[in-house]
Design a protein around this motif. Structure first.
Motif, PDB file in Angstrom:
ATOM      1  N   THR A 187       0.933  -1.145  -0.087  1.00 58.00           N
ATOM      2  CA  THR A 187      -0.058   0.115  -0.085  1.00 58.00           C
ATOM      3  C   THR A 187       0.922   1.245   0.199  1.00 58.00           C
ATOM      4  N   ARG A 188       1.992   1.303   0.858  1.00 59.79           N
ATOM      5  CA  ARG A 188       2.768   2.459   0.784  1.00 59.79           C
ATOM      6  C   ARG A 188       3.614   2.577  -0.532  1.00 59.79           C
ATOM      7  N   MET A 189       3.915   1.273  -0.987  1.00 57.57           N
ATOM      8  CA  MET A 189       4.595   1.354  -2.351  1.00 57.57           C
ATOM      9  C   MET A 189       3.576   2.265  -3.386  1.00 57.57           C
ATOM     10  N   PHE A 190       2.381   1.936  -3.281  1.00 58.28           N
ATOM     11  CA  PHE A 190       1.409   2.477  -4.289  1.00 58.28           C
ATOM     12  C   PHE A 190       1.325   4.175  -4.087  1.00 58.28           C
ATOM     13  N   PHE A 191       1.229   4.607  -2.685  1.00 60.73           N
ATOM     14  CA  PHE A 191       1.085   5.704  -2.345  1.00 60.73           C
ATOM     15  C   PHE A 191       2.516   6.437  -2.826  1.00 60.73           C
ATOM     16  N   ASP A 192       3.680   5.899  -2.620  1.00 62.73           N
ATOM     17  CA  ASP A 192       4.912   6.567  -2.928  1.00 62.73           C
ATOM     18  C   ASP A 192       4.986   6.857  -4.151  1.00 62.73           C
ATOM     19  N   ALA A 193       4.766   5.803  -5.216  1.00 66.41           N
ATOM     20  CA  ALA A 193       4.922   5.954  -6.577  1.00 66.41           C
ATOM     21  C   ALA A 193       4.024   7.020  -7.215  1.00 66.41           C
ATOM     22  N   ALA A 194       2.889   7.066  -6.603  1.00 70.34           N
ATOM     23  CA  ALA A 194       1.893   8.135  -7.212  1.00 70.34           C
ATOM     24  C   ALA A 194       2.622   9.511  -6.855  1.00 70.34           C
ATOM     25  N   ILE A 195       3.210   9.698  -5.584  1.00 69.42           N
ATOM     26  CA  ILE A 195       3.715  10.978  -5.084  1.00 69.42           C
ATOM     27  C   ILE A 195       5.080  11.244  -5.987  1.00 69.42           C
ATOM     28  N   GLN A 196       5.825  10.353  -5.937  1.00 67.29           N
ATOM     29  CA  GLN A 196       7.016  10.536  -6.769  1.00 67.29           C
ATOM     30  C   GLN A 196       6.689  10.970  -8.258  1.00 67.29           C
ATOM     31  N   TRP A 197       5.819  10.436  -9.013  1.00 66.03           N
ATOM     32  CA  TRP A 197       5.365  10.745 -10.185  1.00 66.03           C
ATOM     33  C   TRP A 197       4.922  12.144 -10.240  1.00 66.03           C
ATOM     34  N   ALA A 238       3.569  17.640  -4.267  1.00 65.76           N
ATOM     35  CA  ALA A 238       2.902  16.292  -4.561  1.00 65.76           C
ATOM     36  C   ALA A 238       2.328  15.610  -3.805  1.00 65.76           C
ATOM     37  N   GLU A 239       2.666  15.683  -2.373  1.00 68.91           N
ATOM     38  CA  GLU A 239       2.071  14.815  -1.383  1.00 68.91           C
ATOM     39  C   GLU A 239       0.750  15.713  -1.012  1.00 68.91           C
ATOM     40  N   LEU A 240       0.707  16.891  -1.026  1.00 71.58           N
ATOM     41  CA  LEU A 240      -0.283  17.568  -0.594  1.00 71.58           C
ATOM     42  C   LEU A 240      -1.617  17.451  -1.706  1.00 71.58           C
ATOM     43  N   MET A 241      -1.428  17.310  -3.109  1.00 73.32           N
ATOM     44  CA  MET A 241      -1.898  17.151  -4.048  1.00 73.32           C
ATOM     45  C   MET A 241      -2.640  15.643  -3.766  1.00 73.32           C
ATOM     46  N   TYR A 242      -1.688  14.742  -3.832  1.00 74.17           N
ATOM     47  CA  TYR A 242      -2.375  13.274  -3.587  1.00 74.17           C
ATOM     48  C   TYR A 242      -3.118  13.266  -2.316  1.00 74.17           C
ATOM     49  N   ASN A 243      -2.792  13.693  -1.108  1.00 75.63           N
ATOM     50  CA  ASN A 243      -3.637  13.688  -0.096  1.00 75.63           C
ATOM     51  C   ASN A 243      -5.008  14.323  -0.162  1.00 75.63           C
ATOM     52  N   MET A 244      -5.071  15.245  -0.918  1.00 79.73           N
ATOM     53  CA  MET A 244      -6.192  16.249  -1.321  1.00 79.73           C
ATOM     54  C   MET A 244      -7.204  15.368  -2.070  1.00 79.73           C
ATOM     55  N   LEU A 245      -6.579  14.778  -3.227  1.00 81.08           N
ATOM     56  CA  LEU A 245      -7.284  13.689  -4.072  1.00 81.08           C
ATOM     57  C   LEU A 245      -7.925  12.836  -3.291  1.00 81.08           C
ATOM     58  N   GLU A 246      -7.088  12.139  -2.491  1.00 80.59           N
ATOM     59  CA  GLU A 246      -7.557  10.696  -1.636  1.00 80.59           C
ATOM     60  C   GLU A 246      -8.654  11.397  -0.821  1.00 80.59           C
ATOM     61  N   GLY A 247      -8.582  12.429  -0.085  1.00 74.04           N
ATOM     62  CA  GLY A 247      -9.706  13.068   0.767  1.00 74.04           C
ATOM     63  C   GLY A 247     -10.847  13.217  -0.182  1.00 74.04           C
ATOM     64  N   GLY A 248     -10.519  13.681  -1.219  1.00 73.84           N
ATOM     65  CA  GLY A 248     -11.705  14.168  -2.160  1.00 73.84           C
ATOM     66  C   GLY A 248     -12.450  12.582  -2.449  1.00 73.84           C
ATOM     67  N   MET A 249     -11.818  11.555  -2.905  1.00 73.26           N
ATOM     68  CA  MET A 249     -12.428  10.306  -3.285  1.00 73.26           C
ATOM     69  C   MET A 249     -13.109   9.832  -1.942  1.00 73.26           C
ATOM     70  N   ILE A 250     -12.467   9.914  -0.764  1.00 76.59           N
ATOM     71  CA  ILE A 250     -13.189   9.298   0.496  1.00 76.59           C
ATOM     72  C   ILE A 250     -14.488  10.328   0.566  1.00 76.59           C
ATOM     73  N   SER A 251     -14.624  11.476  -0.003  1.00 75.07           N
ATOM     74  CA  SER A 251     -15.971  12.284   0.261  1.00 75.07           C
ATOM     75  C   SER A 251     -16.729  11.783  -0.782  1.00 75.07           C
TER      76      SER A 251
END
Length: 194
Positions: A123-133, A155-168
């Motif tokens: 799971t962490r590998m997935f998150f890290d790959a997305a943030i690195q890209w 990048a981490e902020l964007m990813y976290n915002m997107l995932e929070g939006g998806m949870i919503s």
């Protein structure tokens, strides 16, 4: 769902659906076996433990993400266009998520504290790959030689915002919930309402 050509692929496909709809702790080998029209022992033959199956599903998901990123990088010379494609894909996922299941990786991430360490690692590998890209796209957009700490932070902020939006989106069933996040990223990073 239509059955795949080989049993292992079929099991992985149905297990991904079960994971996406029920979470790590919400599905069983029996659920997958019933969905595949096979015996539970056939699932155990290919995946001796449930965690083996979950990790295989998540590994495949990580591989698809990396392949998608490689495709966008090859097809689009402009990093802004690559980022727009990523954001467009998030819009599509929001529509899918609101009508059926959630991202299996997000379901696994939500249960990380109570899952096997290998599930946590993938799971962490997935998150890290997305943030690195994403950081690489920001680096290219901002014309830095290497990703800077600001590129990584953003990048981490964007990813976290997107995932929070998806949870919503998942919680409300309203795909439009992701739009605030997407428009903010488009405005702040791309300088437009894209």
């Amino acid at each position: 769902m239509k059955l795949a050509a080989d049993t292992k692929t079929e099991i992985l496909r149905f297990a991904e659906h079960e994971l996406a709809s029920k979470g790590v702790h919400g599905f069983s080998f029996r659920d997958v076996a019933v969905a595949c029209h096979i015996k539970s022992s056939s699932v155990h033959y290919h995946f001796p433990k449930k965690n083996d199956l979950i990790v295989a599903v998540l590994d495949e998901f990580v591989d698809r993400l990396k392949t998608q990123f490689e495709t966008w990088t090859k097809e689009e010379l402009d990093p802004e266009q690559r980022l727009k494609r990523y954001l467009g894909r998030m819009r599509e996922l929001a529509r899918e998520c609101s009508s059926r299941t959630f991202c299996p990786m997000m379901m696994a991430a939500a249960e990380v504290g109570s899952t096997d360490p290998e599930v946590t690692r993938v799971t962490r590998m997935f998150f890290d790959a997305a943030i690195q890209w994403l950081a690489e796209q920001l680096r290219a957009i901002r014309k830095h030689d290497q990703p800077t700490p600001d590129d990584l932070f953003d990048a981490e902020l964007m990813y976290n915002m997107l995932e929070g939006g998806m949870i919503s989106v998942r919680m409300t069933g309203e795909p439009a919930r992701i739009e605030t996040v997407l428009r903010t990223i488009e405005k702040q990073v791309l300088g437009s309402g894209a």
